[in-house]
Structure formats: structure tokens, C-alpha cells
Design a protein around this motif. Structure first.
Motif, PDB file in Angstrom:
ATOM      1  N   ARG A   6       0.846  -1.200   0.000  1.00  0.00           N
ATOM      2  CA  ARG A   6       0.000   0.000   0.000  1.00  0.00           C
ATOM      3  C   ARG A   6       0.887   1.259   0.000  1.00  0.00           C
ATOM      4  N   GLN A   7       1.926   1.243   0.849  1.00  0.00           N
ATOM      5  CA  GLN A   7       2.816   2.405   0.917  1.00  0.00           C
ATOM      6  C   GLN A   7       3.548   2.612  -0.411  1.00  0.00           C
ATOM      7  N   HIS A   8       3.950   1.523  -0.975  1.00  0.00           N
ATOM      8  CA  HIS A   8       4.678   1.598  -2.247  1.00  0.00           C
ATOM      9  C   HIS A   8       3.803   2.224  -3.334  1.00  0.00           C
ATOM     10  N   GLN A   9       2.526   1.801  -3.355  1.00  0.00           N
ATOM     11  CA  GLN A   9       1.625   2.347  -4.368  1.00  0.00           C
ATOM     12  C   GLN A   9       1.407   3.842  -4.118  1.00  0.00           C
ATOM     13  N   GLN A  54      -8.815   9.326  -1.370  1.00  0.00           N
ATOM     14  CA  GLN A  54     -10.041   8.572  -1.059  1.00  0.00           C
ATOM     15  C   GLN A  54      -9.898   7.104  -1.496  1.00  0.00           C
ATOM     16  N   VAL A  55      -9.223   6.940  -2.642  1.00  0.00           N
ATOM     17  CA  VAL A  55      -8.981   5.550  -3.103  1.00  0.00           C
ATOM     18  C   VAL A  55      -8.088   4.813  -2.091  1.00  0.00           C
ATOM     19  N   LEU A  56      -7.090   5.546  -1.564  1.00  0.00           N
ATOM     20  CA  LEU A  56      -6.228   4.899  -0.565  1.00  0.00           C
ATOM     21  C   LEU A  56      -7.030   4.468   0.663  1.00  0.00           C
ATOM     22  N   THR A  57      -8.016   5.261   1.046  1.00  0.00           N
ATOM     23  CA  THR A  57      -8.882   4.880   2.171  1.00  0.00           C
ATOM     24  C   THR A  57      -9.624   3.583   1.843  1.00  0.00           C
ATOM     25  N   LEU A  58     -10.088   3.504   0.583  1.00  0.00           N
ATOM     26  CA  LEU A  58     -10.771   2.261   0.167  1.00  0.00           C
ATOM     27  C   LEU A  58      -9.793   1.079   0.162  1.00  0.00           C
ATOM     28  N   ILE A  59      -8.545   1.341  -0.234  1.00  0.00           N
ATOM     29  CA  ILE A  59      -7.542   0.267  -0.218  1.00  0.00           C
ATOM     30  C   ILE A  59      -7.317  -0.225   1.213  1.00  0.00           C
ATOM     31  N   ASP A  60      -7.313   0.723   2.151  1.00  0.00           N
ATOM     32  CA  ASP A  60      -7.160   0.315   3.556  1.00  0.00           C
ATOM     33  C   ASP A  60      -8.310  -0.589   3.991  1.00  0.00           C
ATOM     34  N   GLU A  61      -9.517  -0.193   3.562  1.00  0.00           N
ATOM     35  CA  GLU A  61     -10.684  -1.030   3.927  1.00  0.00           C
ATOM     36  C   GLU A  61     -10.568  -2.399   3.269  1.00  0.00           C
ATOM     37  N   LYS A  62     -10.097  -2.373   1.997  1.00  0.00           N
ATOM     38  CA  LYS A  62      -9.932  -3.664   1.275  1.00  0.00           C
ATOM     39  C   LYS A  62      -8.881  -4.537   1.981  1.00  0.00           C
ATOM     40  N   MET A  63      -7.846  -3.870   2.501  1.00  0.00           N
ATOM     41  CA  MET A  63      -6.799  -4.618   3.184  1.00  0.00           C
ATOM     42  C   MET A  63      -7.336  -5.313   4.436  1.00  0.00           C
TER      43      MET A  63
END
Lengths: 719, 271
Positions: free
Chosen positions: B199-202, B220-229
Motif C-alpha cells: 500500500r505504501q509503495h503504491q 479517497q482511493v487509498l482509504t478504500l484500499i485500507d478497507e480492502k486490506m
């Protein structure tokens, strides 16, 4: 919030039902699974938003609030939902996948068993029946029949095979077809009941081989899995601690029950004979001079007679010949003289020949007297005399007739001649009157052979006569051999070396009531015939002929008071027996029969003990040797004990050995003290010979294939 | 792992060790008494295996007034653990016969698999609690799809306002495949840092090329990635709890089959 609403309506996960067979194929889509979910057979039910309900004359949308509630367009006039979409592809749930995998696993298991069982004709080596490798020896004897060698049910029909599930398999009896023991294989220690000494053994339940032995364990197969606890399960009165838990040895151990087979008085030899100046140079330096430590096991066997005894004792063997036959006193001639015509030559040196020759001379003188020649009777006498080769009744009568006829004239013309003829008549009468030449009784051995008393001429005369006549007529030993064979003796063993010519000549002499004049020097060993008897002299140790006859005597002799028998004195008397054999070889009464102990055999006393001298000798070192444990014991009675035929009659020359002596090393501080260190379980284990025959047959067949250049693997596989 | 879970695993190990020691000692004792230990231990094993297999049946019969399933589960776990000792008393560590070796291999696989499953059942719920999100296993794919749809909408908005943005390309090539299905399962299971590092790399890779609305949308997409994680972690933990049975249950089935054949053969040939 949405999730809370759905949960409150009780429809959250409505069709995420993992316990059903299928789940909605749209579960991975953003909208999630449909609310109806798939059918039980995997069909999609989510092609419509709802199933409209007709209320009065109108179709009403039934879409659930969780799915967005009633739609704006509502159902068509024909009652069809306006929100249709393509069906999904329902997916099997994890439970269904698990079930399918389980079914596949089961089918694979069944397939494995089926393929394995149908792989070979007799299923030998089948995976489904593979219980493990056999020991190398068991592999050998099962090559031919495979599993059926031990498991009888192996090749049975399927019905018998199934019936065997509820039938007890008797595997022990299969083991016992090859393995045999002293007693029943399934009784404790496999001992004969007579040996049972422990209350633990009496009345014990039958045991099965598999209780201690396991097969199908490769190299380890058939090794007993026993431990001290196994022993103690029956022998509850002892413990595995030898020093404290083992009972004391008996007061006479190890000279308890069975005496040694060879009568060797250590005390007299060590303290008397070996000190004698005459024998000192032949005496051994110590125990190992006679005992062979290289063969030390349970016992330390003595070296051979030739190497340790012969120097002093071999000459004693030939000092006592054996008498097979004596020509005994007979009441009357065995055979009439005329019956021997053509069978036996007259004995040239006998009185009869002398008298007959004298008679011929006198008759010649008579014939020279012309007047007398006129007598026809005298002519007949002359003719008869010159034709005869022995004096007969007819000849005697003719002579008497001549005397009657010529006595008057001779008294007048030639009184000396008359006197001569009268003397001849007296001599003829003397010859015709029977006087037994022998004053001997029947030889005890021959008496035993024909089962007649030695001094009852009436009883033995006929047998003796027939035998001598047969020998004389046949010129061989067939009659004697038959007699010997009837008594259970092999003629080849018992009559080896006996000359038929010598026997025929002797028989002829005895048939003519004459002593046999042999040219054979009786000092030589072997068979000899003296004036009235047939003898055998053994020259060396272990003479097979003498041993054959001594065994016959022993086995045919009653075990009750054998000393009263004449044949006992002749053969089994320690001080006078033939060959001096029993001076050293002890005689036992076993099962009502006398038995000479020919071999230096380890006794089978204490058969459950497996003491091995060899490691103890090494341990004690050459300086210590035997006297470390075996200490001489002064006392009388050693030799006398052997006069009894009871094998338990024994007075040892050595002190008993106590348990403490063993426990000084075998204790919990030093050397092993487990039961199996000194004890074995089975008694008298052996393999039946037919097993070896089978193995030999297999080996021969394989070698046959090899010699023909055939594939030996194919030959091996044939088994 | 909390103390309760540790206690459970410790209890199972204790039962296995005690049962093994006891079984082997009893076997030696009774063998010394000339008892046919193989036969008795074999029957105990058969009854034991059938008993623990009944647990699966019990789960299918919720309506019957039998003991609660948790008792059956404990019975299944602890009796199963104890049977390994009986098994050693029965046939040693590794039997000689090929068929018995197959059977022993299956038994070992069952016991080892069962033990691992038991430990997983104790560990994974704790880790689920630490994920910070509550998600039903079967709903997770749909939720992931929903996240992907939301993220795509954000990216489309960003593209409309800034057509030159590299966000669209990066999304379609990297982020969208990540969002569509569970990722980094092994990393989550092993408790590694790979998901977060990804995630950090992206974020670092694209953030410096974005500005203005595109950057906002990307955050906002990163927030969704966190939820996906979080969903990935929840999915990984739940999946491993459910899917280890895909191995355990089929193995149990074939083991029972081979056990019945073994009992049959032994009675035909040896007993």
C-alpha cells in the motif's frame, strides 16, 4: 447502516447459506447475492426482482425492502416483473466441495483396494493384504504356497473367507506344523508335563505363539517380545532382581538331577592316579588338559578318548573279549553222523579217524589169512571199511558179524588177530556211544539272542543244532544273520568281520562233537573261534561291533534287578563287562529299559537355563580357570552312585555352587541380571525335517533351471 | 495468543502426551501379562475413530436433543488427540506392512491436520478481532466488489476534472486488479508487513505525480484500499479456518474406510 437494517430485518445473509449445497453466483458482485438464492439442485432463482402478487384485478410488486422495495414501474399487465436479468451460475458451497472431495477420497480408497486385490492371481504381495515382510527363514518356506502356507483361509472361496471373520483363526497350530517342542507347543515352556515343577505351570491356560512372537516384522519377525515382566506374570514368587529376588539354588546345584554320562572320578584321578609315578607323565597339567575350552558352552566338553584317556585305558579294551556263542553241553548228537555226509569232512585228527584207519589195517591183515578170506562177511566188512569215512552202526554190526563168524577159527589160528578185532569192536562201540565234548553252558549273549536259558540243553539243543547245521550246509552266515536280525540287530553291524569259512569249519567240528582246532591267534583283535566258542575282541575305543551287542544286551534286559542276569555280568558289569566299556560309560534305566551312555553329552537337566561357560572363562582369565567356581569336595560314594541305574543317583566330586557366587557379578550394580540372561523359554525346540525337504526341493528346482540355462527368476517366481 | 487459547492448546498437547505415555506403559504392562494388546488397542482405536467421526454427524442433526456441539467438539479434539497414543501402542511408530503404512500415514496426517486446525481455530478469531472490521466470510467478495466500484467512480471523477492525470492508468493496471479479489492472503496469515508495504509503495509511486482534485480522489482511493486490506485479512483468517477441513474431512473418510478393511482382514487372517 445498511447492514444494520438488513440484520434487523432478519434477512442479512439470507442466501449466504453455507450449510446449503449451492450459493448465489453473484455473491462476488457489488450487489451481492440475490435474496432468493439458488435451488437445491443448483438452478438460479434470481432472474426476476420479485414474483408479483395479484390483488383483486391488479398485479402488485413484491420486491422486498432490502432489495429496494416496490419498483416504480411495477409488474406488467400480465403479471410479469419488470426487473428481469440473466440468471447467475450458482457455485457449490464449501460444504458441498468438502462432500465431493470426501466422495472422491472414498472412491480412490475403494479403487486402491480393488486394484490391489485383483493385481495377482493369489493376492500374494497385494497391498490390501500386505501385513509386512516375513523373516528370511519364513520367506523361504512360504515361497511355494505364499500366504496360504500359514493362513489357510487365504485361497478359500469368498463365502468361507467371510465366514472366517467370525471364526477364530488357529495360527498356533500352523506354527506347530514346522516348529516342534519337547512337549505341547502351547503349554508353558513347551515342556513335557513330567518336567512341570512350578505351580505356575500346572493348570496354566494354553498359550498362543502370537502372544510373544510377531510375524511380518522383517528381520525382527519371530523374535520373542519377552521381558522380565513376562516371566514374572506367571512366576509371581520371584522378582527381576537376581540377587534379592531369585530363589536360592538347590543344595546340590549344578549337580542336581541328572548325572554325567561318563563315569570319571575326578577325586581319584587328581589325588591318586595322577600322583602315581607310573602315570605321572601321562597326567594332564590342569583342567584344560582334558576339557576343551574352545568348545565351551553350557558345558566344557572333554577332549576325545584318544587324546586324553587312551594312554592309560586303551589296553583295557582288548582285555575283555565278548563271547557270542559257546558250543554247549548237548544231551545227544545234534545230527546223525550219516547226515553230515557231503556236508562236513571228518575231523582228520580225531579218535574216529584213528580207529577207522586202525580197523582198515587190521582187516587187511585178516584178508592175508587165506582161510578167513573165504568168509564173505569179512569181504563185506573190508569193502565197507574202505568205502566208509566214519564209524557207523552198520559198520559196527558188520564187524560184529565177522567176529561171530571167525572168532572160533581165529582163536585157534591167530589169537592176536582175534584180540585185535575184539578191541576194534570195543572202539567202534565207544565211538558210537555219545559223550558230549563240551562242558560249557550256552553263552549268555546267545542265550539272550534265542531267549533260552543258558543251562537247559533240552530247550536250546534244537535251535543250536539247526543253526550249526545250517552254517555247515550253507557255508555262509545267512542262518546266523537271520537269527540276529530277528533279535532286532543289523547283521552288518553285529557280525561285521566274522569269517563264514571259520564259522563253517567250527560248526562242522561241533556237529561231529569235536573241539574246533583253530589256527587263528586269539590275541589278535576281531572275531575268533576257540575250541568251543565264538569270541570277539575289540582293539580300540568305540568299536562298532561291540557297541552293537552291548546296546542289544542293554535294551533286551529287564530294568528290574538286571544284576541277576548272566548277560549283565558278561557285558554291563563295571568290573567285568566286555571291552570294559561300562567301566566309564554309565548305564541308566530309562523308561523301563537299560541304556548305555555312549557319548559325553551335556545333560538336559535344567533345560531352561542357558549358562555359557565361554564368557566366564574369558572373564576369569587363564590363571583362575575352573577352580574359581568348581571346588573339589572330599567324600565317598561317587563310584557307588553309578552302580544304581537311576540317573539321579549321583554324588559329585565338586562342591555345589550357590546363588551368591553368581550374584557377586550379576547384580544391579554390575552385569545384567534379567531373567533372559540365564534362562530360555522354550524347551526342545526343533524344526521338523519336512521343512528342510521343502526348501531343498525349491533349491534343487532352481539349480535345475540354472543348469538348463533357464531364467532362474522365472523359476523363483514359480514358487 | 490469549491465556484461554493457550490453555486449550496446552490441554490438547497434555492429553496427547499423557495418553501416549499411558498407552505405551499400559501396552508394555499388559503385553508382559500375555494379553493380546494389539487386539484390544485395535478395538479401542476403532471405537475411538467412529466416536470422533460422529461429530460431523452431530453437526448435521441440530434438532436432536443431543449434547451441545461444543461438547462434541471437545470430545472430537481430545479423544482424537488421545488416540495417537493408542495408535502407537497398537502398531508402534511406523508399522512394517505396506497397507499398514498407508493407514499409519493417513492417521498421522489426520492427527497433525486436526491439531493444526485446532490451533488455527484458537488463533484466528483473536486475529480477526484485531482486524478492526467485522465481515461475514460469504459477504466479503461482494463487499470487495462494492469497494472496487466506489474506487472506480472516484477515479472516473478525477479523470473528468484532469484528463491528463496518470491516476486512470495506474488504477486500471494496478489498483483495480488488487481490489477485485482477495490479495496477500499468506502475508496476512503470517502476520507479515507485505500488505502494508504494498500500500505504501503504491502511494509513494503515484502520489508525487498527482495534484489538485486527482490527489484528493487518490487519497479517497487509498482509504478504500485500507478497507480492502482489512477485508483481505478477515477473508484470509476465515478462509483458513474453513478450508483446512477440505483436507481433514476427506482424509477422515478414506481413513475410516481403510480401517474397516484392516479390521476385516485381521479377523479373517489372524484372529
Amino acid at each position: 447502516m445498511k447492514a444494520v437494517i438488513r440484520r434487523s430485518l432478519g434477512i442479512l445473509n439470507a442466501y449466504y447459506r453455507p450449510n446449503q449445497r449451492y450459493e448465489c453466483g453473484r455473491g462476488c458482485e457489488a450487489g451481492g447475492a440475490c435474496l432468493k438464492g439458488p435451488t437445491n439442485s443448483g438452478g438460479c432463482q434470481g432472474v426476476r426482482g420479485c414474483d408479483p402478487l395479484k390483488v383483486d384485478d391488479r398485479w402488485v410488486c413484491q420486491r422486498l425492502p432490502a432489495a429496494g422495495g416496490p419498483c416504480a414501474d411495477g409488474p406488467s399487465p400480465t403479471g410479469e416483473c419488470c426487473m428481469t436479468h440473466p440468471p447467475c451460475a450458482p457455485k457449490p458451497t464449501l460444504r458441498t466441495v468438502r462432500g465431493r472431495l470426501s466422495l472422491v477420497a472414498l472412491l480412490m480408497g475403494v479403487a486402491l483396494l480393488t486394484v490391489s486385490l485383483t493385481g495377482s492371481e493369489d493376492q500374494s504381495g497385494s497391498l490390501a493384504l500386505d501385513a509386512g515382510p516375513l523373516s528370511p527363514s519364513h520367506v523361504q518356506f512360504t515361497q511355494e504356497e505364499g500366504c496360504a502356507s500359514c493362513h489357510e483361509v487365504h485361497l478359500d472361496e469368498i463365502t468361507q473367507w467371510i465366514a472366517a471373520v467370525g471364526t477364530e483363526s488357529d495360527l498356533s497350530s500352523q506354527c506347530l506344523t514346522c516348529h516342534e517342542f519337547e512337549g505341547e507347543g502351547t503349554v508353558p515352556h513347551s515342556m513335557g508335563v513330567a518336567r512341570f515343577t512350578s505351580s505356575a505351570q500346572v493348570g496354566a491356560e494354553p498359550l498362543q505363539c502370537a502372544q510373544c512372537h510377531t510375524s511380518h516384522q522383517g528381520e525382527l519377525s519371530a523374535q520373542a517380545t519377552g521381558a522380565d515382566k513376562t516371566c514374572l506374570s506367571c512366576h509371581s514368587d520371584v522378582s527381576s532382581q537376581f540377587a534379592s529376588g531369585h530363589p536360592a539354588f538347590s543344595p546340590t546345584y549344578p549337580h542336581d538331577a541328572i548325572r554325567p554320562s561318563i563315569i570319571f572320578n575326578h577325586q581319584s584321578h587328581l589325588n591318586k592316579h595322577f600322583d602315581d609315578a607310573e602315570y605321572q607323565d601321562k597326567a594332564p597339567a590342569n583342567c584344560v588338559g582334558c576339557h576343551d575350552t574352545s568348545r565351551a558352552e553350557r558345558t566344557v566338553p572333554v577332549k576325545s578318548f584318544e587324546s586324553v584317556c587312551a594312554d592309560c585305558h586303551v589296553s583295557q579294551i582288548s582285555q575283555r573279549p565278548m563271547t557270542l556263542f559257546n558250543f554247549p553241553i548237548l544231551e545227544s548228537p545234534v545230527v546223525a553222523a550219516e547226515d553230515l555226509e557231503g556236508v562236513c569232512r571228518p575231523q582228520s585228527e580225531s579218535d574216529a579217524n584213528y580207529i577207522l584207519a586202525d580197523a582198515k589195517q587190521q582187516v587187511v591183515a585178516l584178508i592175508e589169512l587165506s582161510d578167513v578170506m573165504k568168509s564173505a562177511t569179512l569181504r563185506d566188512l573190508a569193502v565197507d571199511l574202505f568205502e566208509a569215512n566214519r564209524v557207523t552202526e552198520d559198520l559196527s554190526q558188520t564187524l560184529q558179524d565177522v567176529l561171530d563168524e571167525t572168532s572160533v577159527q581165529l582163536a585157534k589160528d591167530a589169537p592176536e588177530m582175534l584180540e585185535t578185532l575184539e578191541r576194534l569192536a570195543d572202539d567202534f562201540a565207544y565211538l558210537l556211544e555219545y559223550e558230549p565234548v563240551s562242558d560249557r553252558d550256552l553263552a549268555p549273549l546267545f542265550s539272550q539272542l534265542i531267549a533260552q536259558p543258558i543251562d537247559d540243553a533240552d530247550a536250546y539243543q534244537e535251535t543250536v543244532g539247526e543253526l550249526l547245521l545250517a552254517i555247515a550246509e550253507d557255508g555262509d552266515l545267512s542262518a546266523l544273520a537271520s537269527l540276529v536280525e530277528e533279535a532286532g540287530i543289523s547283521p552288518i553291524a553285529g557280525l561285521r568281520g566274522l569269517s563264514p569259512v571259520m564259522m563253517r569249519d567250527a560248526a562242522c567240528g561241533w556237529l561231529q562233537n569235536q573241539e574246533y582246532l583253530s589256527g587263528f591267534d586269539p590275541e589278535f583283535a576281531g572275531w575268533s573261534v576257540d575250541a568251543l566258542g565264538v569270541n570277539y575282541t575289540a582293539a580300540e575305543h568305540a568299536d562298532p561291533v561291540l557297541r552293537t551287542w552291548i546296546d542289544f544286551v542293554a535294551t533286551s534286559m529287564p530294568s528290574e534287578s538286571p544284576e541277576t542276569s548272566e548277560v549283565f555280568d558278561a557285558f554291563l558289569n563295571q568290573d567285568g563287562g566286555a571291552g570294559n566299556c561300562v567301566k566309564c560309560h554309565s548305564v541308566l534305566a530309562v523308561d523301563g529299559q537299560m541304556q548305555v551312555q555312549w557319548n559325553y553329552a551335556p545333560t538336559d537337566e535344567a533345560p531352561l537355563v542357558k549358562y555359557d561357560h565361554e564368557p566366564h572363562l574369558n572373564l576369569l582369565g587363564p590363571g583362575a580357570w575352573c577352580a574359581s567356581c568348581h571346588k573339589e569336595q572330599a567324600g565317598e560314594g561317587f563310584a557307588d552312585a553309578y552302580l544304581a541305574f537311576d540317573p539321579q543317583s549321583y554324588v559329585s566330586n565338586f562342591s555345589p555352587i550357590g546363588k551368591e557366587q553368581c550374584a557377586s557379578c550379576h547384580n544391579d550394580q554390575a552385569i545384567s541380571e534379567s531373567c533372559s540372561t540365564c534362562h530360555v523359554y522354550h524347551v526342545g525346540h526343533a524344526i521338523q525335517m519336512n521343512v528342510f525337504d521343502q526348501i531343498e526341493q525349491v533349491t534343487r528346482d532352481i539349480e535345475g533351471h540354472q543348469s538348463k540355462g533357464e531364467d532362474t527368476n522365472a523359476a523363483t517366481n514359480a514358487y | 495468543m490469549k491465556s484461554d487459547q493457550l490453555k486449550s492448546v496446552g490441554a490438547l498437547i497434555g492429553v496427547m502426551v499423557c495418553a501416549s505415555v499411558l498407552s505405551i506403559w499400559l501396552a508394555a504392562h499388559f503385553r508382559a501379562q500375555m494379553v493380546n494388546v494389539s487386539m484390544w488397542s485395535g478395538w479401542i482405536l476403532l471405537v475411538g475413530f467412529v466416536l470422533i467421526a460422529l461429530f460431523n454427524l452431530r453437526k448435521r442433526l441440530p434438532g436432536l436433543p443431543l449434547l451441545p456441539v461444543r461438547y462434541w467438539l471437545n470430545l472430537h479434539v481430545f479423544v482424537g488427540g488421545a488416540l495417537i497414543g493408542v495408535f502407537w501402542a497398537h502398531s508402534g511408530l511406523w508399522p512394517k506392512g505396506a497397507y499398514e503404512q498407508v493407514l499409519a500415514g493417513l492417521v498421522y496426517a489426520l492427527v497433525v491436520g486436526g491439531f493444526i486446525g485446532f490451533v488455527l481455530q484458537k488463533i484466528m478469531p483473536l486475529r480477526l478481532n484485531q482486524v478492526g472490521i467485522e465481515a461475514v466470510y460469504e459477504e466479503i467478495p461482494a463487499r470487495m466488489a462494492q469497494i472496487e466500484r466506489t474506487a472506480r467512480a472516484q477515479v472516473l471523477d478525477a479523470v473528468q476534472s484532469d484528463p491528463q492525470s496518470v491516476l486512470a492508468t495506474h488504477y486500471s493496471e494496478v489498483i483495480a486488479p488488487y481490489l477485485r479479489q482477495p490479495r496477500h492472503m499468506l502475508g496476512h496469515l503470517m502476520g507479515g508487513v507485505s500488505p502494508r508495504r504494498w500500500r505504501q509503495h503504491q502511494a509513494m509511486a503515484i502520489e508525487k505525480y498527482l495534484e489538485g482534485p486527482s490527489l484528493d480522489r487518490f487519497h479517497q482511493v487509498l482509504t478504500l484500499i485500507d478497507e480492502k486490506m482489512q477485508l483481505d485479512a478477515a477473508f484470509a483468517y476465515q478462509a483458513v479456518m474453513k478450508r483446512w477441513l477440505l483436507l481433514h474431512v476427506p482424509l477422515s473418510a478414506v481413513t475410516l474406510l481403510l480401517i474397516f478393511w484392516h479390521v476385516l482382514i485381521v479377523h479373517v487372517y489372524a484372529l
